[in-house]
Design a protein around this motif. Structure first.
Motif, PDB file in Angstrom:
ATOM      1  N   GLN A  10     123.987  49.651   3.484  1.00 17.56           N
ATOM      2  CA  GLN A  10     123.498  49.551   3.478  1.00 17.56           C
ATOM      3  C   GLN A  10     123.025  49.652   2.338  1.00 17.56           C
ATOM      4  N   THR A  11     122.950  48.908   2.820  1.00 19.28           N
ATOM      5  CA  THR A  11     122.835  48.948   1.786  1.00 19.28           C
ATOM      6  C   THR A  11     122.180  47.784   0.865  1.00 19.28           C
ATOM      7  N   ALA A  12     121.540  46.716   1.477  1.00 15.60           N
ATOM      8  CA  ALA A  12     120.600  45.915   0.756  1.00 15.60           C
ATOM      9  C   ALA A  12     119.658  47.070   0.639  1.00 15.60           C
ATOM     10  N   ALA A  13     120.202  47.496   1.945  1.00 18.15           N
ATOM     11  CA  ALA A  13     119.789  48.846   2.419  1.00 18.15           C
ATOM     12  C   ALA A  13     119.306  49.519   0.863  1.00 18.15           C
ATOM     13  N   LEU A  14     120.226  49.662  -0.024  1.00 15.80           N
ATOM     14  CA  LEU A  14     119.832  50.308  -1.215  1.00 15.80           C
ATOM     15  C   LEU A  14     119.136  49.408  -2.208  1.00 15.80           C
ATOM     16  N   SER A  15     118.823  48.299  -1.859  1.00 19.54           N
ATOM     17  CA  SER A  15     118.594  47.344  -3.116  1.00 19.54           C
ATOM     18  C   SER A  15     116.864  47.342  -2.773  1.00 19.54           C
ATOM     19  N   GLU A  16     116.492  46.640  -3.551  1.00 17.20           N
ATOM     20  CA  GLU A  16     115.034  45.857  -3.643  1.00 17.20           C
ATOM     21  C   GLU A  16     115.124  44.519  -4.174  1.00 17.20           C
ATOM     22  N   PRO A  17     115.764  43.602  -3.551  1.00 12.97           N
ATOM     23  CA  PRO A  17     115.923  42.422  -4.016  1.00 12.97           C
ATOM     24  C   PRO A  17     114.696  41.534  -4.179  1.00 12.97           C
ATOM     25  N   PRO A  18     114.705  40.726  -5.201  1.00 17.40           N
ATOM     26  CA  PRO A  18     113.504  39.869  -5.299  1.00 17.40           C
ATOM     27  C   PRO A  18     113.060  39.092  -4.065  1.00 17.40           C
ATOM     28  N   GLN A  19     111.905  38.628  -3.889  1.00 18.30           N
ATOM     29  CA  GLN A  19     111.820  37.980  -2.647  1.00 18.30           C
ATOM     30  C   GLN A  19     111.562  36.455  -2.628  1.00 18.30           C
ATOM     31  N   ASP A  20     111.561  35.784  -3.882  1.00 18.10           N
ATOM     32  CA  ASP A  20     111.297  34.351  -3.956  1.00 18.10           C
ATOM     33  C   ASP A  20     112.771  33.928  -3.650  1.00 18.10           C
ATOM     34  N   SER A  21     112.681  32.419  -3.310  1.00 14.58           N
ATOM     35  CA  SER A  21     113.877  31.464  -2.938  1.00 14.58           C
ATOM     36  C   SER A  21     114.398  30.755  -4.413  1.00 14.58           C
ATOM     37  N   SER A  22     113.714  30.955  -5.238  1.00 10.44           N
ATOM     38  CA  SER A  22     114.134  30.442  -6.682  1.00 10.44           C
ATOM     39  C   SER A  22     115.528  30.736  -6.783  1.00 10.44           C
ATOM     40  N   ALA A 338     121.960  36.094   7.428  1.00 15.98           N
ATOM     41  CA  ALA A 338     121.170  36.418   6.018  1.00 15.98           C
ATOM     42  C   ALA A 338     120.039  37.086   6.449  1.00 15.98           C
ATOM     43  N   ALA A 339     119.264  36.804   7.450  1.00 16.43           N
ATOM     44  CA  ALA A 339     118.431  37.760   7.670  1.00 16.43           C
ATOM     45  C   ALA A 339     118.745  39.109   7.999  1.00 16.43           C
ATOM     46  N   VAL A 340     119.894  39.496   8.775  1.00 13.44           N
ATOM     47  CA  VAL A 340     120.291  40.654   8.741  1.00 13.44           C
ATOM     48  C   VAL A 340     120.744  41.165   7.534  1.00 13.44           C
ATOM     49  N   GLY A 341     121.108  40.612   6.607  1.00 14.52           N
ATOM     50  CA  GLY A 341     121.442  41.072   5.410  1.00 14.52           C
ATOM     51  C   GLY A 341     120.252  41.453   4.497  1.00 14.52           C
ATOM     52  N   LYS A 342     118.941  40.591   4.792  1.00 18.83           N
ATOM     53  CA  LYS A 342     117.707  41.234   3.863  1.00 18.83           C
ATOM     54  C   LYS A 342     117.415  42.564   4.555  1.00 18.83           C
ATOM     55  N   MET A 343     117.758  42.947   5.552  1.00 23.63           N
ATOM     56  CA  MET A 343     117.192  44.167   6.111  1.00 23.63           C
ATOM     57  C   MET A 343     118.298  44.935   6.585  1.00 23.63           C
ATOM     58  N   ALA A 344     119.511  45.089   5.989  1.00 26.73           N
ATOM     59  CA  ALA A 344     120.714  45.768   6.262  1.00 26.73           C
ATOM     60  C   ALA A 344     120.529  47.124   6.702  1.00 26.73           C
ATOM     61  N   LEU A 345     119.776  47.819   5.965  1.00 23.35           N
ATOM     62  CA  LEU A 345     119.712  49.477   5.919  1.00 23.35           C
ATOM     63  C   LEU A 345     119.140  49.527   7.489  1.00 23.35           C
ATOM     64  N   PRO A 400     111.847  47.384   8.148  1.00 23.15           N
ATOM     65  CA  PRO A 400     110.842  48.725   8.487  1.00 23.15           C
ATOM     66  C   PRO A 400     111.257  49.907   7.375  1.00 23.15           C
ATOM     67  N   LEU A 401     112.584  50.174   7.462  1.00 23.24           N
ATOM     68  CA  LEU A 401     113.330  51.202   6.705  1.00 23.24           C
ATOM     69  C   LEU A 401     113.228  50.997   5.319  1.00 23.24           C
ATOM     70  N   GLU A 402     113.429  49.756   4.863  1.00 22.37           N
ATOM     71  CA  GLU A 402     113.257  49.150   3.308  1.00 22.37           C
ATOM     72  C   GLU A 402     112.093  49.371   3.234  1.00 22.37           C
ATOM     73  N   HIS A 403     111.084  49.083   3.928  1.00 24.91           N
ATOM     74  CA  HIS A 403     109.376  49.173   3.351  1.00 24.91           C
ATOM     75  C   HIS A 403     109.289  50.672   3.221  1.00 24.91           C
ATOM     76  N   LEU A 404     109.743  51.572   4.004  1.00 21.67           N
ATOM     77  CA  LEU A 404     109.585  53.053   3.977  1.00 21.67           C
ATOM     78  C   LEU A 404     110.270  53.460   2.678  1.00 21.67           C
ATOM     79  N   LEU A 405     111.276  53.021   2.163  1.00 22.01           N
ATOM     80  CA  LEU A 405     112.297  53.422   1.315  1.00 22.01           C
ATOM     81  C   LEU A 405     111.406  53.127   0.077  1.00 22.01           C
ATOM     82  N   HIS A 406     111.024  51.794   0.054  1.00 23.84           N
ATOM     83  CA  HIS A 406     110.248  51.211  -1.312  1.00 23.84           C
ATOM     84  C   HIS A 406     108.902  52.007  -1.374  1.00 23.84           C
TER      85      HIS A 406
END
Length: 416
Positions: A10-22, A338-345, A400-406
């Protein structure tokens, strides 16, 4: 006990990846990384919900291939995420650097707490989040290093740390010093576990032998992954490591006299012939023989297992990055993964909560892990995760949990 966690991870979970598609390596969200992370989540689902690998056939092979390697992929991507949080391609410096490091530290502490909270549900899942928390704190001081340096440290760790862990575990089995530490450890008393001894040495994901995965991921994050040549070299490196790890283990097990017999005896008659790549061999039951260092089963904590698992993780990452760059139709089909990967935690935590609800709160005949009757349940979990993630990420930047972690890391902005 099942092993993958994941993760989560979880670990994107653990990340805060950038949000652009560049595609810019310094600022763009790497969709291929999200896809790899999503595959790791689904691999973890297969270990916790799916049929047992003993079903055999193609399904058994796929399930067996996912077990252990999914959590290793998660760990590697956790290192990738750490570099994104602290600055990619160049680490942040000055006040921005201190704030980024503080954000990582806050997340690490929260993940540790969340991991122990999930453990109280007693779902039979070996939750990885508490280990991840300490792993992040362990490798954080190295986040400014270059890719080559990180790769060298990861390689050195893979070669040396399993032998150190083996020695320490034997010392723990034969002595009493670990019991003394556990009795004095406030973390052990608070959580009802073996505390720091478990996190470092005796748990399913000991920091001592899982740190190389994060370091490898940090090295990968320092590369310019938008270049096809870089991705090709990454895939080649992965293939070489996989051959060295699994192939080297196979050779050693067959060339060292009585190695297979000793391992089978130590695991209560486990299938030692598969110990070069599969967890089906089991674990030592009464002491770990020296021959165990020759196996490459994903959770064996050996040099061969780290090399092999890292190799597979690099191959998956390189493949997902290439698909994101060259195969747009495939990526459209794989968008739910990929959507699951964006909110893996969130996906990881919710699947453990769901298991708890279906086994303890509303008991049902959830799975018969020895048969294919568990397959519909696994497919239902996967479908639910992909549907929920797809709908959520169309509206929100984070899970949801990624937002709380952020949000919980905002105090880091107060650092001067």
């Amino acid at each position: 006990m099942t092993h993958d966690a994941p993760p989560a991870v979880q670990t994107a979970a653990l990340s805060e990846p950038p949000q652009d598609s560049s595609r810019a390596p310094s600022t763009g969200r790497l969709i291929g990384i999200d896809l790899a992370r999503g595959l790791a989540v689904l691999g973890m689902y297969s270990a916790h919900v799916g049929p047992d690998v003993s079903v055999g056939g193609p399904m058994g092979f796929v399930l067996e291939a996912a077990r252990g390697r999914s959590s290793a992929l998660f760990a590697l991507l956790a290192g990738f995420s750490l570099v994104i949080m602290t600055g990619r391609p160049r680490p942040r410096t000055g006040r921005a650097g201190r704030q980024a490091a503080a954000r990582v530290a806050i997340r690490a502490v929260l993940l540790t707490v969340l991991g122990y909270a999930l453990n109280t549900l007693d779902t039979q899942v070996d939750v990885i989040l508490s280990f991840y928390g300490l792993l992040f704190l362990t490798v954080l001081p190295l986040h400014r290093l270059r890719a080559a340096t990180l790769a060298l440290i990861a390689a050195a760790g893979a070669l040396a740390l399993p032998q150190i862990l083996y020695t320490l575990r034997r010392s723990i089995e034969e002595g009493t010093w670990a019991d003394t530490v556990i009795q004095a450890d406030p973390l052990a008393g608070l959580t009802g576990t073996d505390g720091i001894i478990e996190l470092l040495f005796t748990g399913e994901y000991p920091v001592l032998t899982w740190a190389p995965f994060l370091l490898a991921g940090m090295a990968v994050a320092r590369l310019d992954l938008s270049r096809p040549r870089t991705r090709s070299r990454l895939a080649l490196t992965g293939a070489v490591l996989a051959v060295l790890g699994y192939g080297g283990s196979w050779l050693a097990l067959h060339l060292v006299p009585r190695a297979l017999t000793v391992i089978s005896s130590a695991t209560g008659g486990g299938p030692s012939s598969s110990a070069w790549w599969s967890d089906a061999v089991g674990e030592p039951e009464a002491g770990t023989p020296l021959a165990w260092l020759l196996v490459a089963a994903p959770h064996s904590q050996t040099t061969s297992s780290i090399l092999g698992n890292t190799g597979i993780a690099l191959l998956v990452v390189a493949g997902c990055l290439t698909a994101a760059d060259r195969l747009p139709r495939l990526m459209r089909s794989a968008a739910p993964v990929a959507a699951v990967g964006k909110m893996a935690l969130t996906a990881y935590v919710l699947h453990i909560v769901a298991l708890w609800l279906l086994t303890d709160v509303w008991p049902v005949a959830l799975v018969e892990n020895e048969t294919l009757s568990a397959l519909p349940v696994l497919l239902a979990f996967i479908a639910a995760a992909m549907l929920a993630a797809t709908l959520w990420t169309r509206t929100f930047r984070r899970g949801p949990l990624e937002h709380l972690l952020h949000a919980a890391t905002r105090p880091a902005k107060l650092i001067k």
